[in-house]
Scaffold this motif. Structure first.
Motif, mmCIF file in Angstrom:
data_model
loop_
_atom_site.group_PDB
_atom_site.id
_atom_site.type_symbol
_atom_site.label_atom_id
_atom_site.label_comp_id
_atom_site.label_asym_id
_atom_site.label_seq_id
_atom_site.Cartn_x
_atom_site.Cartn_y
_atom_site.Cartn_z
ATOM 1 N N VAL A 49 0.874 -1.105 0.113
ATOM 2 C CA VAL A 49 -0.112 0.064 0.091
ATOM 3 C C VAL A 49 0.813 1.142 -0.061
ATOM 4 N N SER A 50 1.861 1.312 0.725
ATOM 5 C CA SER A 50 2.722 2.511 0.891
ATOM 6 C C SER A 50 3.829 2.774 -0.049
ATOM 7 N N GLN A 51 4.199 1.510 -0.896
ATOM 8 C CA GLN A 51 4.924 1.481 -1.953
ATOM 9 C C GLN A 51 4.348 0.926 -3.091
ATOM 10 N N GLN A 52 3.156 1.357 -3.639
ATOM 11 C CA GLN A 52 2.769 0.775 -4.900
ATOM 12 C C GLN A 52 3.663 0.895 -6.045
ATOM 13 N N ASP A 53 4.133 2.025 -6.264
ATOM 14 C CA ASP A 53 5.050 2.164 -7.530
ATOM 15 C C ASP A 53 6.272 1.233 -7.413
ATOM 16 N N GLN A 54 6.704 1.217 -6.162
ATOM 17 C CA GLN A 54 8.123 0.070 -6.188
ATOM 18 C C GLN A 54 7.575 -1.284 -6.364
#
Length: 493
Positions: A49-54
């Motif tokens: 959730v907090s690092q969706q792009d990663q």
């Protein structure tokens, strides 16, 4: 007469049938590869959730630069890396100029405004905004003078601290006030209750827009509505809209049809009074455009300037070189001007590297406005497409040390500034940021002016390495709340 009419209708029906037959069947979509979806949740279990792009960049290593993910029931195509993103944003023309209907923004803006609208409303609002900003002096001398005026006010605030720790968020006041001056024709005192309320509400909305609950609402709107996940942000939006309506009404008597335009709101009000046969600038869309400009115009530049100051405190050797160059070219007393960028290659490189390194807005979805061929795949009309800007700004084929803060990315062997094609923090193509020119001017003048006057240091007892550069969860990648010290460099200036 009745027989003649029936015969004519029959002939028209036959012609329509023949035309449909000659066109042939609509070609079947051809989707890019991707992970197998699970029932109901699709591929959400693969996305942090907090690092969706990663998470999406990691999936691209398995499935290639163009792949399909299922966000719940919604098929979405993801583009990763410079080549894939460039081909899509620049090479498809209008075909990828749409915006998918994002649930929360449909509720907030109702399909209006600049950034989350599509079709005729988007084209009209964008063309109007670009034309109006140019008429107000964006990219030219008048706006540069406004920025330098605000720089003096900001430096006065920092002087009050006398080198003691100040909150990093204070640096966002100046770029926010520049945006307000362009929108409403006036700058605010930093203690003005309206100014304080605007900044507070913008900050709260941005944090709520990035909350996990709201991401869930956008994927499952009915479930989210049942759980009332959208109510907190809508309450804040209504508070913000009430402040904006007060400012709009204050400008209405000052913006008669055909009168002089002193700000963006004046131009909007005049546009809605005449020459708008399709009602594209009715009251609701006027408010939607102002809300978009307030949110985007303050958040991006404000957060970037804060990041720039934080990274200077984190990398004192880089700050040393910037200040040596500023002293050599400008001296301690002459304020910077936009044309000085040519004479300040290292300072310009550092500011570009800040924007590359922070990846402030990792992605913003597009939507196909017709059946579109992309990288050999056929995507049906209405397909959400996510160009991962973070994957471009961190592409290891384009940057020598993508995960390090390295101003050398924008310098050649002789120390001259080098433009890089993969520098796309403002996106590209038909949806490139309307405020790019304004943001570039603001950031350069404010950053150069601050470092010309102050040495930015960690607070007492903390080393540069101890400064926290972990992004704060929000709609953008905001810097975490903390303090710095601004120590005057040249006493008497």
């Amino acid at each position: 007469m009745a027989l003649l009419l029936l015969g004519l209708l029959g002939l028209l029906g036959l012609l329509a049938l023949l035309r449909a037959c000659t066109r042939g069947p609509r070609p079947a979509p051809r989707w890019p590869p991707g992970p197998r979806p699970l029932p109901l949740i699709g591929n959400l279990h693969l996305l942090r959730v907090s690092q969706q792009d990663q998470s999406l960049m990691e999936l691209s290593e398995r499935f290639g630069p163009v792949f399909t993910v299922h966000l719940g029931w919604q098929k979405t195509v993801v583009l990763s890396g410079y080549e894939a993103v460039k081909e899509a944003l620049v090479g498809t023309g209008q075909q990828l100029a749409g915006r998918p209907p994002i649930a929360i923004f449909q509720l907030i803006q109702g399909g209006g405004g600049i950034f989350f609208s599509s079709g005729a409303r988007w084209k009209a609002a964008r063309q109007f905004t670009v034309r109006t900003l140019h008429g107000l002096g964006v990219g030219r001398g008048p706006v540069a003078d406004k920025v330098l005026q605000e720089l003096r006010c900001l430096m006065g605030q920092l002087d009050h601290y006398g080198g003691r720790p100040f909150p990093l968020a204070l640096l966002g006041w100046a770029p926010s006030n520049i945006t307000f001056a362009l929108l409403f024709g006036q700058r605010f005192d930093y203690r003005d209750p309206v100014f304080v309320s605007l900044l507070r509400l913008i900050g709260e909305v941005m944090v709520l827009l990035g909350a996990p609950g709201l991401q869930l609402f956008n994927i499952y709107p009915r479930l989210g509505a049942l759980l009332q996940l959208h109510r907190p942000v809508l309450r804040k939006i209504e508070e913000l809209r009430a402040v904006l309506m007060t400012l709009l009404e204050a400008r209405r008597p000052l913006a008669p049809g055909g009168g002089p335009v002193h700000c963006y709101v004046d131009a909007l009000l005049q546009q809605g009074q005449g020459g708008d046969p399709d009602g594209l600038f009715a009251q609701t869309n006027v408010v939607a455009c102002v809300l978009d400009m307030v949110m985007a115009g303050t958040e991006t530049t404000s957060a970037t300037l804060q990041w720039a100051a934080l990274l200077m405190g984190k990398h004192p050797s880089v700050q040393d070189r910037v200040q040596e160059e500023l002293d050599r070219v400008l001296g301690p007393g002459r304020p910077p001007r936009p044309e000085d960028q040519r004479s300040l290659p290292y300072t310009t490189a550092v500011l570009h590297e800040v924007q590359r390194f922070i990846t402030l807005l990792p992605h913003m979805p597009r939507c196909t406005v017709s059946d579109t061929r992309l990288h050999g795949y056929l995507l049906p009309k209405g397909t959400p497409v996510v160009p991962l800007l973070s994957s471009v700004l961190l592409d290891k084929t384009q940057w020598e040390t993508p995960h390090q803060f390295n101003p050398g990315h924008f310098l050649d062997a002789s120390g001259c500034f080098v433009k890089r094609a993969a520098f796309l923090p403002f996106s590209a193509g038909r949806r490139v940021c309307v405020g790019e020119s304004l943001a570039r001017t603001e950031l350069f003048l404010l950053f150069a002016g601050l470092l010309q006057r102050f040495r930015l240091l960690p607070p007492p007892g903390l080393s540069p390495a101890g400064l926290d550069t972990t992004p704060r969860p929000a709609f953008t990648m905001r810097p975490p709340a903390q303090v710095l010290c601004a120590v005057p460099r040249h006493q008497g200036h």
